[in-house]
Design a protein around this motif. Structure first.
Motif, PDB file in Angstrom:
ATOM      1  N   GLN A  97       0.833  -1.199   0.000  1.00  0.00           N
ATOM      2  CA  GLN A  97       0.000   0.000   0.000  1.00  0.00           C
ATOM      3  C   GLN A  97       0.868   1.249   0.000  1.00  0.00           C
ATOM      4  O   GLN A  97       1.915   1.293   0.646  1.00  0.00           O
ATOM      5  CB  GLN A  97      -0.921   0.008   1.226  1.00  0.00           C
ATOM      6  N   GLU A  98       0.423   2.257  -0.722  1.00  0.00           N
ATOM      7  CA  GLU A  98       1.019   3.582  -0.670  1.00  0.00           C
ATOM      8  C   GLU A  98       0.005   4.520  -0.024  1.00  0.00           C
ATOM      9  O   GLU A  98      -1.062   4.759  -0.578  1.00  0.00           O
ATOM     10  CB  GLU A  98       1.388   4.076  -2.065  1.00  0.00           C
ATOM     11  N   ARG A  99       0.352   5.048   1.150  1.00  0.00           N
ATOM     12  CA  ARG A  99      -0.547   5.931   1.885  1.00  0.00           C
ATOM     13  C   ARG A  99      -0.061   7.376   1.763  1.00  0.00           C
ATOM     14  O   ARG A  99       1.075   7.681   2.108  1.00  0.00           O
ATOM     15  CB  ARG A  99      -0.595   5.550   3.367  1.00  0.00           C
ATOM     16  N   THR A 100      -0.954   8.229   1.310  1.00  0.00           N
ATOM     17  CA  THR A 100      -0.646   9.656   1.248  1.00  0.00           C
ATOM     18  C   THR A 100      -1.758  10.411   1.968  1.00  0.00           C
ATOM     19  O   THR A 100      -2.914  10.388   1.531  1.00  0.00           O
ATOM     20  CB  THR A 100      -0.537  10.154  -0.204  1.00  0.00           C
ATOM     21  N   ARG A 101      -1.395  11.044   3.058  1.00  0.00           N
ATOM     22  CA  ARG A 101      -2.350  11.832   3.845  1.00  0.00           C
ATOM     23  C   ARG A 101      -2.040  13.305   3.618  1.00  0.00           C
ATOM     24  O   ARG A 101      -0.925  13.765   3.879  1.00  0.00           O
ATOM     25  CB  ARG A 101      -2.232  11.471   5.328  1.00  0.00           C
TER      26      ARG A 101
END
Length: 923
Positions: free
Chosen positions: A301-305
């Motif tokens: 997963q690539e998480r960008t907040r």
């Protein structure tokens, strides 16, 4: 196969090189930096008495939190900006987990951990019984995981709230009439910093850094910034905050609880092992539990907040304050789960799969109602083997997976006179959960193999010949030579519009200082839509599989002591390309869709009293709730048609809080209250099905609210500066607690393309109780050292015997409360002297029930996490921090419990360590 192609080589700086670069940059910048005085902490609300304290370090933050706790009339726990920004706290839940009586989980349901704390609960109860507010108003959030989108709606996803936003968090364990209803066991209020509280005309903060995720080997950027401006007159100020944080996750795991089912009479296993089909002596007699599908799971997963907050405060006249706040946080989290599942049990244990398979090619062991070992070999001239498979590869990709939280809120405060103050709040908040999911499925030919269960705390050993090389064939009904897909596009929009007016009237009485009163109206809506996936021409053609994207599972599976490293799989990019070419999302899945409208009205009155060494409050809140649930149900025609359910509820919620100074440094507290929480919105309408297994869950639109009668008793000894020794006891009787009953119902099966009967779990109201004790200790020691520790003991159980529930069974009844860890503790130490500070903490909670399905219960096993933070103050304007999260690389594990059988392993996950390095500047 090119091993170097499995994972792109990162060209980012190593953590050591990054640290050197940041230190050089900070020295260069510090030469031009201007001096700055310390910023003041957030102003306190009327319910938490005390003075504004300047926060300059760990010890100052500790003192501020203790002051607010000590002076409060109700039972609260308080953490300040300094607490939230350490340890390393990447969202608010990270800090909250270290408070007594607070439990957190790194997932919204049973999907396992993703390396970030996501949900918060109080007193060992489900997340939905704790209300989370932001600046004392409701806040909607979303989920990216489909199960939580469908079944949730009340609890807040803390992964949307970075710690840098926060000025203070107050955990209300004792209810007050002026607090919003909705938290049966408590309220968590997140407070942002306020622009008029800053002393300087212009203030600014910035944080630039990177996170290194162990398993992925990636270094990802982290940015947080804040600018505050205040005019010379001090009556107008604007605060702007922004954040952009990325993290690459590579989780290795083993998922064994996908499909456990009994050995059936007449199956190959039954013929080879007489008695296996009647191994569990329950009524009716059932076969030993076999592992139908289970195996290796690699989650990427690539998480960008990213998002921000803007706050404008204005005082047009000295007695009037207006405060307009707007916030938005968006989590973009595309991902894929590479799931290589062995399928021996799927073909050898049921009687509908391969009846003619020779019993001589099957062996195994039955132990305490479980088929703990199963081996299948390949017979000579096997006619049935063409419809069998040893394993199936399912790449379940979510090219779109996002969640969002946003709100706009206007606060007004008017000091009408010396005695009367009025305040108002009006706003709207919206949450979004949206995921597009699709599978690339490939059955592999039958090559034999085995599985061996070694116990609940160890990985299952799967032996699947040929697992390291691509192959296709076999499978059910001779269709294994055809690639397949399934999935959906699920979107939930959660929205609430609200308005309220509150007042405080001071009295000229010796014993009663003031009366608080108020009214509030709100309308909550949740709409869920679901679109199915359909195969386009070419999807079933083997030649169209993305063979150029073949790769293999990473070596980190050795950390689990599990098979999987080197197994074949397709890359995420290859799967997404295949799905976009050969699949299309179209057609509403009406049985999954619903609309909920929930208008509420409330009013309260509360008296604040006090005398020398004695204070408190007493009040009542009256709440009217209307639930309108619209969902689609099968009509006599066999088609789905909408049906509306309407229910109304009126609740009277009294509360009383008493605080007494037994001596100069000894405080005693007692509180009692009646509170309420509304059921999870998804529990009232959501439908979540497993088409292959024929199982699932379906909502109950007639669920009533959960009401609780609560009692708290505590004593706090402030024996030295920045020091506390406290103990407390609590008890809550829950009427309307939601459990699950089992039954059957007819739904449309996407795989079979027809209505079929499913075994369904349905939410039911029952009664329950939770009780326990809390102990906490913290002390500032000489030479800059300090320690802290707390321990919570909790007992929770269902007390009702709801028909069809596990607790209602005549034999093997299990009345465990969902979410209750019997034991939880936190221990920590810190050092702060001159320019150097350091903190170390370890948080641990014992196992707890995570959910039930098909008369089986899934328990989250005990888990502990070690974190550390090291900070160096370069000068007044710059500092550098090095933080470590999950330094012990904890195993997140679940256990499956079935009445009459031994426990079996569910899932095992490891996310790896996370190391954060950042440069912080302020002006």
């Amino acid at each position: 196969m090119n091993k170097n192609a499995e994972r792109p080589v990162s060209t980012s700086l190593t953590p050591v090189a990054s640290a050197a670069a940041i230190l050089v940059l900070s020295i260069a910048m510090s030469a031009q930096a201007q001096a700055q005085g310390p910023a003041t902490a957030p102003s306190l609300d009327p319910d938490v008495k005390g003075e504004v304290v300047v926060v300059t370090g760990i010890r100052a933050a500790m003192q501020q939190s203790l002051n607010q706790k000590r002076n409060s009339d109700s039972l609260v726990e308080v953490i300040t900006a300094e607490d939230v920004g350490k340890m390393p706290d990447k969202n608010v839940a990270d800090s909250l987990q270290r408070l007594p009586g607070v439990s957190v989980a790194a997932a919204g349901g049973s999907e396992g951990s993703f390396g970030e704390n996501d949900r918060v609960a109080l007193r060992g109860t489900p997340f939905g019984l704790t209300l989370t507010t932001l600046n004392s108003h409701t806040v909607s959030s979303g989920d990216w995981f489909a199960d939580n989108i469908i079944g949730g709606g009340r609890s807040v996803s803390f992964s949307l709230f970075p710690s840098e936003l926060i000025g203070r968090v107050t955990v209300h364990k004792g209810a007050q009439a002026n607090l919003l209803e909705g938290g049966a066991v408590g309220v968590v209020d997140i407070e942002t910093r306020k622009p008029l509280d800053f002393k300087k005309g212009v203030s600014a903060q910035i944080s630039l850094g990177a996170v290194n995720s162990q398993n992925s080997g990636k270094n990802d950027p982290q940015f947080n910034g804040m600018v505050n401006w205040k005019n010379e007159a001090g009556n107008l100020a604007v605060l702007v905050q922004g954040f952009h944080e990325k993290r690459t996750l590579s989780r290795v795991g083993q998922e064994n609880g996908i499909w456990y089912d009994p050995v059936e009479a007449g199956s190959p296993v039954d013929k080879a092992l007489p008695g296996a089909a009647s191994a569990i002596q329950t009524d009716p007699v059932k076969g030993a539990k076999a592992n139908y599908l289970g195996g290796t799971a690699w989650f990427e997963q690539e998480r960008t907040r990213k998002g921000g907050l803007i706050d404008i405060q204005f005082k047009p006249i000295s007695d009037v304050t207006l405060d307009l706040t707007a916030f938005r946080s968006h989590l973009d989290a595309p991902n894929i789960n590479h799931n290589f599942m062995q399928s021996l049990g799927r073909f050898l244990a049921p009687n509908w799969a391969t009846k003619d398979f020779p019993a001589g090619n099957v062996s195994g062991t039955v132990n305490n109602g479980v088929l703990t070992q199963l081996t299948g070999t390949v017979p000579a001239n096997c006619a049935t083997c063409s419809s069998m498979s040893s394993a199936v590869q399912e790449e379940f990709s979510r090219p779109v997976a996002e969640s969002q939280s946003q709100f706009v809120n206007l606060d007004g405060k008017w000091r009408v006179s010396d005695k009367l103050t009025l305040s108002s709040k009006v706003g709207t908040t919206k949450g979004l959960g949206n995921t597009v999911s699709g599978a690339l499925g490939v059955w592999m030919p039958y090559t034999g193999g085995s599985y061996t269960i070694h116990g609940v705390d160890k990985a299952v050993t799967y032996v699947t010949p040929g697992a390291d090389k691509f192959s296709i064939g076999g499978g059910p009904d001779g269709g294994g030579n055809i690639p397949y897909t399934y999935g959906s596009h699920v979107t939930a929009i959660d929205k609430e519009t609200y308005g309220q007016i509150d007042g405080t009237f001071k009295l000229d009485l010796a014993s009663v200082q003031s009366i608080q009163f108020g009214v509030r109206g709100a309308e909550h809506k949740r709409d869920l839509t679901a679109i199915g996936i359909n195969a386009l021409p070419g999807l079933a053609v083997v030649g169209n599989l993305p063979m150029g994207g073949l790769t293999s599972f990473p070596t980190e599976f050795k950390d689990l002591d599990a098979n999987g490293a080197g197994y074949w799989t397709f890359s995420r990019e290859a799967v997404n390309s295949w799905l976009s070419t050969y699949a299309k999302y179209e057609g509403h899945l009406k049985q999954n869709e619903f609309k909920i409208k929930e208008p509420t009205r409330s009013a309260y009155v509360m008296a604040n009293f006090g005398a020398e060494g004695f204070s408190g409050n007493v009040g009542v809140r009256v709440v009217h709730t209307k639930e309108e649930v619209e969902r689609n149900e099968i009509a006599p025609s066999g088609n789905f048609e909408p049906r509306l359910y309407t229910n109304t509820y009126l609740d009277f919620l009294p509360s009383a809080n008493f605080r007494m100074d037994l001596s100069k440094n000894l405080v005693a507290r007692f509180s009692t209250s009646r509170t309420m929480a509304r059921p999870e919105l998804g529990q009232m309408a959501g439908t979540d099905l497993r088409d292959v297994q024929g199982t699932g869950s379906a909502g109950n639109p007639n669920l009533r609210p959960i009401r609780a009668n609560n009692f708290d008793l505590g004593v706090e000894w402030y024996f030295a500066e920045k020091s506390l020794l406290a103990a407390g006891a609590f008890y809550s009787a829950l009427d309307g607690y939601v459990t699950y009953g089992s039954g059957s119902a007819t739904f449309y099966n996407q795989l079979q393309k027809k209505n079929t009967v499913y075994q369904i779990d349905t939410p039911l109201n029952t009664t329950a109780e939770v009780k326990g004790m809390e102990f906490s200790y913290q002390q500032a020691l000489p030479a800059g050292f300090g320690v802290n520790a707390n321990y919570t003991y909790t007992l929770g159980k269902e007390t009702g015997k709801a028909p069809g529930s596990v607790c209602g069974k005549l034999t093997y009844a299990d009345c465990t409360l969902i979410g209750t860890s019997k034991n939880a503790y936190n221990v920590g130490a810190f050092y702060e002297q001159d320019k150097l500070s350091a903190r170390l903490t370890y948080s641990w909670r014992s196992g707890f029930l995570n959910g039930t399905s098909r008369n089986s219960a899934s328990y989250q096993a005990a888990v502990g996490s070690l974190s550390a933070s090291l900070a160096y103050q370069i000068n007044e304007n710059f500092s550098v921090t090095l933080d470590g999260k999950d330094l012990n690389n904890p195993m997140v594990r679940s256990v499956i419990h079935t009445a009459g059988a031994m426990d079996v392993p569910g899932s095992l996950y490891k996310n790896g360590r996370q190391i954060y390095l950042a440069l912080h500047g302020k002006y």
